[in-house]
Design a protein around this motif. Structure first.
Motif, PDB file in Angstrom:
ATOM      1  N   UNK B  59       0.819  -1.245   0.027  1.00  0.00           N
ATOM      2  CA  UNK B  59       0.061   0.182   0.104  1.00  0.00           C
ATOM      3  C   UNK B  59       0.716   1.184  -0.186  1.00  0.00           C
ATOM      4  N   UNK B  77      -2.997   1.188  -6.310  1.00  0.00           N
ATOM      5  CA  UNK B  77      -3.839   0.734  -5.518  1.00  0.00           C
ATOM      6  C   UNK B  77      -5.074   1.910  -5.063  1.00  0.00           C
ATOM      7  N   UNK B  78      -4.560   3.194  -5.134  1.00  0.00           N
ATOM      8  CA  UNK B  78      -5.408   4.152  -4.897  1.00  0.00           C
ATOM      9  C   UNK B  78      -6.460   4.382  -5.844  1.00  0.00           C
ATOM     10  N   UNK B  80      -7.509   2.139  -7.893  1.00  0.00           N
ATOM     11  CA  UNK B  80      -8.548   0.924  -7.856  1.00  0.00           C
ATOM     12  C   UNK B  80      -9.629   1.470  -7.106  1.00  0.00           C
ATOM     13  N   UNK B  81      -9.300   1.961  -5.905  1.00  0.00           N
ATOM     14  CA  UNK B  81     -10.353   2.535  -4.921  1.00  0.00           C
ATOM     15  C   UNK B  81     -11.061   3.572  -5.556  1.00  0.00           C
ATOM     16  N   UNK B  82     -10.476   4.472  -6.216  1.00  0.00           N
ATOM     17  CA  UNK B  82     -11.075   5.593  -6.658  1.00  0.00           C
ATOM     18  C   UNK B  82     -11.943   5.029  -7.773  1.00  0.00           C
ATOM     19  N   UNK B  84     -13.359   2.254  -8.127  1.00  0.00           N
ATOM     20  CA  UNK B  84     -14.524   1.680  -7.623  1.00  0.00           C
ATOM     21  C   UNK B  84     -15.550   2.699  -7.022  1.00  0.00           C
ATOM     22  N   UNK B  85     -14.990   3.847  -6.486  1.00  0.00           N
ATOM     23  CA  UNK B  85     -16.086   4.830  -6.155  1.00  0.00           C
ATOM     24  C   UNK B  85     -16.728   5.444  -7.049  1.00  0.00           C
TER      25      UNK B  85
END
Lengths: 153, 126
Positions: B59, B77-78, B80-82, B84-85
């Motif tokens: 991370x 990784x970030x 991916x999170x964004x 997804x949002x």
């Protein structure tokens, strides 16, 4: 920087009382989100929303938080079955209504991603890229991503 | 990625102090154990341990700068999170659009009914 919430706003040509019914009454809610919605629109009411995909039913937990007729409706969802919904184990959706001329300004926020988003993103990636350890991933992935994939309609 | 590493990922993001550290590293474009410790009510030693956990989980990545390592959040990784949002946001857009359609249809029907009623009354009065 805030990656943990989603905020939206939409202007609706209908009175706040009408919009309130549409966002809070289970009979209406199942017209715009799950296939079935079972709860009472009173604070604390614990219920269920059910998504149907390929003939299979996916029930998801649902708990009403705030009910202020014509003003606000909020609920938590997707917490583990049998647990009380809380900040750390669920998503919080809040609808705020405000009169705007003849209509209503509807604001929606969904929070809880700060707590769960990283895990989901990491797992989603694992889900896509790796066939190794599939069962292991799937067991952990299922409650969260299934909920979101099925509910994403 | 093997099971052991995935386990590390899970426990890495499951801790509130580490999530707070990720936030700070994002907001301040990286940081060291010393700079993070100054911002959190956590000792430098504890922060360093948390950084090791985050690093092992992929991370964050550390680069030696002088006497300390400077850490940055893994941008993939970030992303991916964004992403997804963003997906979740798009599904809410669709739901809100449907809410609008339903509410406006109900309102329209109420308007028509009110109009028919008032027309009926006018006829009766005539």
């Amino acid at each position: 920087m805030e990656y943990g919430s989603i905020e939206r706003e939409i202007r609706i040509d209908a009175a706040p009382e009408v919009v309130f019914d549409v966002v809070s009454d289970p009979a209406h809610v199942q017209q715009w989100w799950p296939d079935e919605a079972r709860y009472e629109a009173v604070p604390g009411s614990a219920g269920q929303i059910v998504f149907t995909k390929a003939g299979e039913k996916f029930p998801v937990t649902f708990q009403v938080v705030d009910v202020i007729p014509g003003r606000r409706f909020s609920f938590r969802w997707a917490h583990p079955e049998g647990e009380q919904a809380s900040k750390d184990n669920s998503f919080l959706v809040t609808f705020e209504l405000e009169p705007a001329g003849d209509g209503t300004l509807l604001r929606m926020t969904e929070t809880g991603f700060r707590e769960r988003g990283w895990e989901a993103a990491v797992l989603e990636d694992a889900y896509r890229d790796h066939s190794q350890g599939w069962d292991y991933h799937l067991a952990r992935l299922a409650p969260y991503v299934e909920t979101y994939l099925v509910a994403a309609r | 990625m093997n099971t052991a590493v995935d386990d590390a990922l899970w426990s890495a993001v499951g801790d509130p102090t580490r999530r707070r550290m990720l936030d700070l590293l994002l907001a301040e474009d990286g940081g060291t154990a010393t700079s993070l410790s100054a911002r959190l009510t956590v000792s430098r030693q504890a922060v360093a341990k948390h950084l090791v956990v985050l690093d092992r989980a992929g991370l964050v990545h550390g680069v030696t700068a002088g006497r300390e390592k400077k850490y940055h959040v893994d941008s993939q990784q970030l992303a991916r999170a964004v992403a997804q949002l963003a997906d979740v946001g798009a599904t809410w857009d669709r739901r809100l659009w449907r809410i609008k359609e339903i509410a406006e249809a109900i309102q329209e029907q109420a308007r028509k009914q009110a109009m028919e009623q008032s027309q009926g009354q006018t006829k009766m009065n005539n």
